[in-house]
Design a protein around this motif. Structure first.
Motif, short mmCIF file in Angstrom:
data_model
loop_
_atom_site.label_atom_id
_atom_site.label_comp_id
_atom_site.label_asym_id
_atom_site.label_seq_id
_atom_site.Cartn_x
_atom_site.Cartn_y
_atom_site.Cartn_z
N THR A 203 -7.42 23.02 48.04
CA THR A 203 -8.12 23.97 47.17
C THR A 203 -7.18 24.53 46.10
O THR A 203 -5.98 24.26 46.09
N THR A 207 -5.76 21.46 43.77
CA THR A 207 -6.93 20.68 43.37
C THR A 207 -6.99 20.55 41.86
O THR A 207 -7.39 19.50 41.34
N GLY A 226 -11.95 21.70 46.92
CA GLY A 226 -12.55 22.48 45.84
C GLY A 226 -11.51 23.32 45.13
O GLY A 226 -10.34 23.35 45.50
N GLN A 230 -16.54 28.83 47.99
CA GLN A 230 -17.99 28.73 47.86
C GLN A 230 -18.63 30.08 47.59
O GLN A 230 -19.54 30.20 46.76
N GLN A 246 -18.62 20.93 48.55
CA GLN A 246 -17.16 20.91 48.62
C GLN A 246 -16.62 20.15 49.82
O GLN A 246 -15.41 20.18 50.06
N LEU A 251 -18.55 15.13 47.77
CA LEU A 251 -17.79 14.71 46.59
C LEU A 251 -17.88 13.21 46.38
O LEU A 251 -17.94 12.73 45.23
#
Length: 284
Positions: A203, A207, A226, A230, A246, A251
């Motif tokens: 994350t 990312t 992600g 969220q 995510q 994905l």
């Protein structure tokens, strides 16, 4: 003393904590209690629900490299606590605690070895070290891994697992994003592949940089991948996000990664990719 008490006292029992820590593993997904040996023999995957648990760097190296043989690449020395940051405790103390708990210098380790007989340099982010967060040490280790791959004329494979940039290093941690991007370009100029394996969780700034720049993007099943969380996204757009948002499978379905690969198939998949992307005559 009754005969029952005498018999009971003559039997040596393991302490409760030792029994829990050494004999059983509780799955974080389905809460099933699994024998630790069964869980470890299954590559630290729950045999009940197939949940891929987070694993440490040396365990990952052992699973990926042929015959679990590899050589560690030295982690560069960097200035620690450059901002002399302090929140509820000093950043320097947090680093010391993380090192004591993990017995590692920082969150990213590199090693060289062979995968299906082909040379490769592999980097692994360890989420156990301050959530795998990206600071100057991680950025320096990433660059060192790329340089080692170029020197060996081998692909660089990174296993990402991070909560994002390390807040205690401020802008210096964010500077590792373009720094890693430049290193990847040097790898490509050398004609070598950069392969990313996204693990749970990947994350934030990781990312937003090197985790999504691979020539091939692989993810382990169920991995959380992600940028923002969220809840933050839902509060921003004021909409409920889809089920499984995510996660690796979502994905893949929406074209953001190339494949979702089970841990037991990962070494063979990486070996095939190296065979395809690096001509045999160029292999070290």
């Amino acid at each position: 003393m009754s005969w029952l008490s005498r018999v009971r006292n003559s039997i040596s029992f393991l302490p409760k904590r030792q029994v829990t820590d050494t004999l059983w593993h509780k799955c974080k997904n389905c809460n099933a209690m699994v024998f630790t040996k069964e869980w470890e023999d299954n590559l630290q995957i729950c045999p009940r629900c197939d949940h891929h648990d987070r694993i440490r760097a040396h365990t990952r190296f052992g699973q990926v490299f042929d015959d679990a043989r590899y050589d560690l690449i030295a982690t560069p020395d960097v200035r620690e606590d450059p901002l002399r940051f302090r929140d509820t405790k000093r950043y320097a103390d947090r680093i010391k605690a993380a090192r004591a708990a993990t017995e590692e210098k920082d969150a990213l380790l590199n090693a060289r070895g062979k995968i299906d007989g082909r040379a490769a340099v592999v980097g692994v982010q360890d989420f156990a070290f301050m959530g795998g967060s990206m600071g100057v040490a991680v950025g320096s280790a990433f660059v060192a891994g790329v340089q080692a791959a170029i020197a060996a004329h081998a692909p660089y494979i990174i296993f990402t697992a991070a909560g994002g940039a390390r807040m205690q290093e401020g802008i210096l941690s964010l500077m590792q994003m373009p720094r890693a991007t430049v290193a990847i370009e040097l790898l490509r100029e050398a004609g070598l592949p950069y392969i990313v394996v996204l693990t749970d969780p990947t994350t934030g700034g990781v990312t937003a940089s090197y985790a999504m720049l691979g020539d091939v993007q692989i993810a382990e099943p169920g991995a959380l991948i992600g940028f923002a969380g969220q809840r933050v996204i839902e509060q921003t757009i004021r909409e409920k996000l889809p089920e499984g948002f995510q996660r690796a499978e979502y994905l893949l379905e929406h074209g953001m990664i190339d494949m979702v690969t089970h841990r037991r198939d990962l070494r063979a998949t990486l070996g095939s990719l190296i065979d395809y992307l690096v001509p045999a005559r160029e292999a070290a």
